[in-house]
Write an enzyme that holds these catalytic residues in place. Structure first.
Site, PDB file in Angstrom:
ATOM      1  N   THR A 153       0.820  -1.208   0.000  1.00 21.94           N
ATOM      2  CA  THR A 153       0.000   0.000   0.000  1.00 21.94           C
ATOM      3  C   THR A 153       0.857   1.264   0.000  1.00 21.94           C
ATOM      4  O   THR A 153       0.642   2.174  -0.802  1.00 21.94           O
ATOM      5  CB  THR A 153      -0.904   0.002   1.252  1.00 21.94           C
ATOM      6  OG1 THR A 153      -1.684  -1.195   1.235  1.00 21.94           O
ATOM      7  CG2 THR A 153      -1.813   1.211   1.274  1.00 21.94           C
ATOM      8  N   ILE A 160       3.351   7.277  -0.131  1.00 16.52           N
ATOM      9  CA  ILE A 160       4.257   7.924  -1.090  1.00 16.52           C
ATOM     10  C   ILE A 160       3.497   8.741  -2.141  1.00 16.52           C
ATOM     11  O   ILE A 160       3.720   9.963  -2.237  1.00 16.52           O
ATOM     12  CB  ILE A 160       5.213   6.880  -1.735  1.00 16.52           C
ATOM     13  CG1 ILE A 160       6.030   6.176  -0.642  1.00 16.52           C
ATOM     14  CG2 ILE A 160       6.103   7.517  -2.797  1.00 16.52           C
ATOM     15  CD1 ILE A 160       6.922   7.072   0.191  1.00 16.52           C
ATOM     16  N   LYS A 162       0.538   9.763  -1.976  1.00 18.02           N
ATOM     17  CA  LYS A 162      -0.242  10.769  -1.231  1.00 18.02           C
ATOM     18  C   LYS A 162       0.620  11.979  -0.885  1.00 18.02           C
ATOM     19  O   LYS A 162       0.241  13.125  -1.119  1.00 18.02           O
ATOM     20  CB  LYS A 162      -0.814  10.085   0.028  1.00 18.02           C
ATOM     21  CG  LYS A 162      -1.602  10.903   0.987  1.00 18.02           C
ATOM     22  CD  LYS A 162      -0.804  11.703   1.974  1.00 18.02           C
ATOM     23  CE  LYS A 162       0.086  10.934   2.895  1.00 18.02           C
ATOM     24  NZ  LYS A 162      -0.599  10.221   3.953  1.00 18.02           N
ATOM     25  N   GLY A 227      -1.240 -16.247  -1.963  1.00 17.72           N
ATOM     26  CA  GLY A 227      -1.068 -17.370  -1.037  1.00 17.72           C
ATOM     27  C   GLY A 227      -2.380 -17.701  -0.332  1.00 17.72           C
ATOM     28  O   GLY A 227      -3.066 -16.803   0.150  1.00 17.72           O
ATOM     29  N   VAL A 297      -7.420   9.566   5.512  1.00 17.57           N
ATOM     30  CA  VAL A 297      -7.263   9.417   4.063  1.00 17.57           C
ATOM     31  C   VAL A 297      -8.243  10.352   3.348  1.00 17.57           C
ATOM     32  O   VAL A 297      -7.892  11.027   2.370  1.00 17.57           O
ATOM     33  CB  VAL A 297      -7.475   7.944   3.635  1.00 17.57           C
ATOM     34  CG1 VAL A 297      -7.485   7.824   2.118  1.00 17.57           C
ATOM     35  CG2 VAL A 297      -6.409   7.035   4.235  1.00 17.57           C
ATOM     36  N   HIS A 563      16.362  28.956  16.119  1.00 14.65           N
ATOM     37  CA  HIS A 563      15.629  30.135  15.688  1.00 14.65           C
ATOM     38  C   HIS A 563      16.040  30.543  14.284  1.00 14.65           C
ATOM     39  O   HIS A 563      17.232  30.447  13.954  1.00 14.65           O
ATOM     40  CB  HIS A 563      15.937  31.279  16.666  1.00 14.65           C
ATOM     41  CG  HIS A 563      15.089  32.475  16.475  1.00 14.65           C
ATOM     42  ND1 HIS A 563      13.726  32.449  16.660  1.00 14.65           N
ATOM     43  CD2 HIS A 563      15.412  33.735  16.088  1.00 14.65           C
ATOM     44  CE1 HIS A 563      13.240  33.658  16.414  1.00 14.65           C
ATOM     45  NE2 HIS A 563      14.237  34.460  16.069  1.00 14.65           N
TER      46      HIS A 563
HETATM   47  P1  FAD Z   1       0.508  -3.523   2.837  1.00 19.34           P
HETATM   48  O1  FAD Z   1       1.517  -2.484   2.589  1.00 19.34           O
HETATM   49  O2  FAD Z   1      -0.897  -3.192   2.515  1.00 19.34           O
HETATM   50  O3  FAD Z   1       0.971  -4.804   1.991  1.00 19.34           O
HETATM   51  C1  FAD Z   1       0.224  -5.978   1.913  1.00 19.34           C
HETATM   52  C2  FAD Z   1       0.512  -6.672   0.593  1.00 19.34           C
HETATM   53  O4  FAD Z   1       0.027  -8.017   0.650  1.00 19.34           O
HETATM   54  C3  FAD Z   1      -0.209  -6.011  -0.574  1.00 19.34           C
HETATM   55  O5  FAD Z   1       0.671  -5.854  -1.663  1.00 19.34           O
HETATM   56  C4  FAD Z   1      -1.298  -7.018  -0.929  1.00 19.34           C
HETATM   57  O6  FAD Z   1      -1.690  -6.944  -2.266  1.00 19.34           O
HETATM   58  C5  FAD Z   1      -0.609  -8.330  -0.582  1.00 19.34           C
HETATM   59  N1  FAD Z   1      -1.516  -9.465  -0.357  1.00 19.34           N
HETATM   60  C6  FAD Z   1      -2.748  -9.454   0.228  1.00 19.34           C
HETATM   61  N2  FAD Z   1      -3.240 -10.719   0.299  1.00 19.34           N
HETATM   62  C7  FAD Z   1      -2.290 -11.528  -0.245  1.00 19.34           C
HETATM   63  C8  FAD Z   1      -2.204 -12.944  -0.428  1.00 19.34           C
HETATM   64  N3  FAD Z   1      -3.181 -13.748  -0.002  1.00 19.34           N
HETATM   65  N4  FAD Z   1      -1.116 -13.434  -1.043  1.00 19.34           N
HETATM   66  C9  FAD Z   1      -0.106 -12.623  -1.473  1.00 19.34           C
HETATM   67  N5  FAD Z   1      -0.128 -11.278  -1.295  1.00 19.34           N
HETATM   68  C10 FAD Z   1      -1.205 -10.744  -0.675  1.00 19.34           C
HETATM   69  N6  FAD Z   1       1.166   5.202   6.734  1.00 19.34           N
HETATM   70  C11 FAD Z   1       2.112   6.048   7.196  1.00 19.34           C
HETATM   71  O7  FAD Z   1       2.915   5.647   8.038  1.00 19.34           O
HETATM   72  N7  FAD Z   1       2.200   7.329   6.741  1.00 19.34           N
HETATM   73  C12 FAD Z   1       1.366   7.818   5.796  1.00 19.34           C
HETATM   74  O8  FAD Z   1       1.470   8.979   5.413  1.00 19.34           O
HETATM   75  C13 FAD Z   1       0.371   6.946   5.276  1.00 19.34           C
HETATM   76  N8  FAD Z   1      -0.468   7.369   4.314  1.00 19.34           N
HETATM   77  C14 FAD Z   1      -1.385   6.520   3.782  1.00 19.34           C
HETATM   78  C15 FAD Z   1      -2.218   6.977   2.786  1.00 19.34           C
HETATM   79  C16 FAD Z   1      -3.166   6.157   2.237  1.00 19.34           C
HETATM   80  C17 FAD Z   1      -4.057   6.672   1.139  1.00 19.34           C
HETATM   81  C18 FAD Z   1      -3.284   4.811   2.711  1.00 19.34           C
HETATM   82  C19 FAD Z   1      -4.313   3.886   2.118  1.00 19.34           C
HETATM   83  C20 FAD Z   1      -2.457   4.332   3.701  1.00 19.34           C
HETATM   84  C21 FAD Z   1      -1.489   5.178   4.250  1.00 19.34           C
HETATM   85  N9  FAD Z   1      -0.633   4.751   5.277  1.00 19.34           N
HETATM   86  C22 FAD Z   1       0.303   5.610   5.777  1.00 19.34           C
HETATM   87  C23 FAD Z   1      -0.748   3.400   5.853  1.00 19.34           C
HETATM   88  C24 FAD Z   1       0.337   2.449   5.300  1.00 19.34           C
HETATM   89  O9  FAD Z   1       0.304   2.477   3.897  1.00 19.34           O
HETATM   90  C25 FAD Z   1       0.077   1.054   5.836  1.00 19.34           C
HETATM   91  O10 FAD Z   1       0.028   1.105   7.239  1.00 19.34           O
HETATM   92  C26 FAD Z   1       1.170   0.060   5.437  1.00 19.34           C
HETATM   93  O11 FAD Z   1       1.308   0.011   4.040  1.00 19.34           O
HETATM   94  C27 FAD Z   1       0.817  -1.325   5.977  1.00 19.34           C
HETATM   95  O12 FAD Z   1       1.793  -2.241   5.580  1.00 19.34           O
HETATM   96  P2  FAD Z   1       1.478  -3.799   5.565  1.00 19.34           P
HETATM   97  O13 FAD Z   1       2.778  -4.472   5.311  1.00 19.34           O
HETATM   98  O14 FAD Z   1       0.698  -4.183   6.753  1.00 19.34           O
HETATM   99  O15 FAD Z   1       0.492  -4.037   4.319  1.00 19.34           O
END
Ligand code: FAD
Length: 590
Positions: A153, A160, A162, A227, A297, A563
């Site tokens: 995400t 990024i 955003k 997966g 968001v 400052h």
């Molecule tokens: P993700 O980054 O969501 O990755 C999960 C991955 O697993 C995805 O690629 C998905 O497709 C894949 N996947 C899902 N199911 C399966 C499966 N069964 N098999 C294989 N692959 C699979 N956080 C900040 O810290 N600062 C910010 O400014 C910020 N801005 C944001 C703005 C927006 C619009 C959004 C939506 C989120 C923002 N976030 C921000 C939150 C941040 O993006 C998430 O907290 C972070 O990406 C979570 O990481 P993750 O590894 O849990 O999951």
């Protein structure tokens, strides 16, 4: 051994669980302990060893041999397990005795499901620590067909793109509202949405590529496959779009880091709404936009679209920024609704239906009226992306209230399966997922039982047109936890020097404000920091370090400022909310 178990339970356990035949080894230890205890009563204490524990070993001829104390014994067993057990896992693991059949062989030491922030960090760290790691990442297309590459995400449809769009809108503000006063004559400045999207997507694609290279360099095997659990040690991998799979792989341990996706809009015509999964790659300008929701968001997207000159309305069901300090949330709303920023808000209303008209526009009916928009952007929250995992096959359980995976220190209900990032009940932030992923690998494979993620005092920033950074508790939560009588709030309004040439109206509407919430019963410990102003992320990041080290109000005000900066404001907070005095900043230079 008995005293060692009392004194150093984790280390002894680590020795015991590494033995190839654990049950027999434990039985032998217990038997030896009984024997040696009897013998000890008659024996002379070894002359060269004066402190407990005393560890003996029964060698093959049955004679007890004195090994030494704790360190000697650990060294002895480390040496022994290194030579007797061919394995890809670290010789001494942490205390989590998590693998049900230690002797079985599997295709992978670790499979990480999800190549986002958490999954990437966890898999790279595990590979660095000698594990054979497979990383799966598969993006299910959004209902409107958007897909993206490796990185999850944050890099593709979150932080990024955003932040880049936020930056674009800040540049627009400067050009249109401030540049002239600073001596620039910028006539004919115009904005090109499609050019911005192309540049943002180039940046995203280059990050996708860098991630792939990094995985290859760090010896993590990456598969662009979905997966799905078949059982507690097997995953079935598929990629229908590329006609790959199904193929089964087995694993000793798995980490679920599948993140979340935008919640769909379940009203008639909700399928016409785009989400944050679509907006950053959509080449057509969104035009007049209705943003549904008041999450961070929602407000961030409304903010950057408005800054780029689009007509934006936000449909708010109840409160802005639920979960954040409500005083600060209202200040953000006030600025966004001001003439200077120009976002319209409709409060207390929810959509009823969205109808797509012949000209492609969308007619939205909501509880307070109806209106025609070019785009509807749904930002009503996110759900954990567990649908395709088939978690029951592995035995992993969910929190029935939130639908997220239940964990304790990232360990799920199945001891050798872990989960982290947005899919568990933790702050939904990239650095949280990254940190938890790295620490988990260090704990599991790096013999570091202290590598435990601390989910408290995590700083964050909302990139609205006036940025908001915070760390620790909101004012309401601080009162609830420490009691109103122990809470003191120091606050101040301020005007950044950068704005001092801008129009008075602009400065007045864009109100910068800081507040620090302290607990007077705990030596003025800072419980919460809240900052509304430019560069909020940079300021709050530094303050979070101080808060992590339990900084007090006195530490804040005894710090000498830099400052002229906006961050220096927290070194000069003297007015309490309780006093009712005007918290406007005094003169700037002394
Ligand atoms: P993700 O980054 O969501 O990755 C999960 C991955 O697993 C995805 O690629 C998905 O497709 C894949 N996947 C899902 N199911 C399966 C499966 N069964 N098999 C294989 N692959 C699979 N956080 C900040 O810290 N600062 C910010 O400014 C910020 N801005 C944001 C703005 C927006 C619009 C959004 C939506 C989120 C923002 N976030 C921000 C939150 C941040 O993006 C998430 O907290 C972070 O990406 C979570 O990481 P993750 O590894 O849990 O999951």
């Amino acid at each position: 051994v008995s005293s060692m178990e009392v004194l150093y339970p984790q280390q002894v356990n680590a020795c015991v669980i590494e033995h190839p035949n654990k049950e027999a080894f434990v039985a032998w230890l217990e038997e030896s302990q009984r024997k040696f205890q009897t013998q000890f009563q008659h024996d002379q204490r070894p002359l060269n060893h004066k402190t407990s524990p005393f560890c003996y070993l029964e060698e093959e001829n049955g004679t007890p041999v004195f090994v030494g104390g704790c360190d000697d014994t650990l060294a002895f067993f480390r040496e022994r397990t290194k030579t007797t057990r061919p394995t890809t896992t670290s010789p001494i693991r942490n205390h989590e005795n998590d693998v049900d059949n230690e002797a079985a062989s599997y295709d992978w030491d670790l499979v990480v499901i999800g190549g986002g922030s958490g999954g990437l960090a966890c898999s790279k760290e595990a590979a660095k620590l000698g594990q054979k790691v497979l990383l799966l990442d598969y993006v299910k297309p959004s209902p409107l067909g958007s897909t993206w590459g490796l990185g999850g995400t944050c890099v593709n449809v979150g932080c990024i793109p955003k932040k880049l769009m936020h930056q674009s809108s800040l540049i627009g503000e400067i050009i249109h509202k401030d540049a002239k006063q600073f001596g620039w004559n910028i006539s004919n400045a115009s904005f090109d949405w499609s050019a911005l999207v192309s540049a943002v997507q180039d940046n995203v694609r280059s990050s996708n590529f860098k991630y792939r290279v990094e995985l290859r360099d760090k010896k993590v095997k990456y598969e662009n496959m979905l997966g799905t659990f078949k059982d507690a040690h097997t995953l079935t991998l598929t990629n229908d779009a590329k006609k790959k799979g199904p193929v089964d792989v087995t694993f000793r341990r798995a980490v679920i880091a599948v993140g979340g996706r935008p919640r769909p809009l379940l009203y008639p015509g909700g399928e016409h709404a785009i989400t944050s999964d679509d907006i950053f790659s959509r080449h057509d300008p969104p035009g007049k936009t209705l943003v549904v929701g008041a999450s961070y968001v929602a407000l961030e997207c409304a903010g950057f679209l408005s800054g780029m000159g689009f007509d934006v309305t936000v449909l708010v069901r109840s409160v802005l920024l639920r979960g954040f300090d409500q005083d600060m949330a209202q200040r953000i709303g006030k600025y966004m609704a001001s003439e200077e920023c120009g976002v319209s808000f409709i409060h207390g209303s929810v959509p009823i239906s969205i109808e797509k008209l012949k000209n492609g526009q969308l007619k939205v009916r909501h509880t307070h009226g109806e209106e025609i928009y070019d785009s509807v952007l749904n930002a009503t929250g996110r759900y954990p992306d567990v649908d395709k995992l088939n978690l029951p096959a592995a035995g992993v359980t969910l929190n029935p209230k939130t639908g997220r995976i239940l964990v304790k220190n990232e360990q799920t209900s199945v001891p050798h399966i872990y989960a982290l990032g947005d899919v568990i009940d933790a702050p939904e932030l990239t650095p949280v997922a990254i940190h938890a992923g790295k620490l988990l690998s260090r704990r599991l494979f790096g013999n570091d039982p202290t590598a435990i993620m601390d989910y408290t005092k995590v700083a964050t920033t909302v990139f609205t047109p006036i940025e908001y950074g915070c760390c620790g508790l909101s004012e309401d939560d601080a009162i609830a936890s420490a009691g109103q009588e122990n809470i003191q709030v120091y606050h101040q309004h301020f005007v950044p020097l950068e704005w001092s040439l801008s129009s008075e109206l602009r400065v007045m509407s864009k109100e910068c404000y800081v507040k620090v919430i302290i607990d007077t019963s705990r030596k003025n410990l800072v419980l919460g920091f809240h900052y509304l102003g430019p560069n909020a992320g940079e300021v709050t990041q530094a303050v979070s370090l101080a808060m992590k080290m339990n900084a007090t109000y006195d530490d804040f005000v005894h710090t000498v400022g830099i400052h002229p900066t906006t961050a220096e404001v927290f070194t000069s907070l003297e007015i309490t909310k309780e006093s009712g005095e005007d918290p406007s900043a005094a003169s700037c230079c002394g």
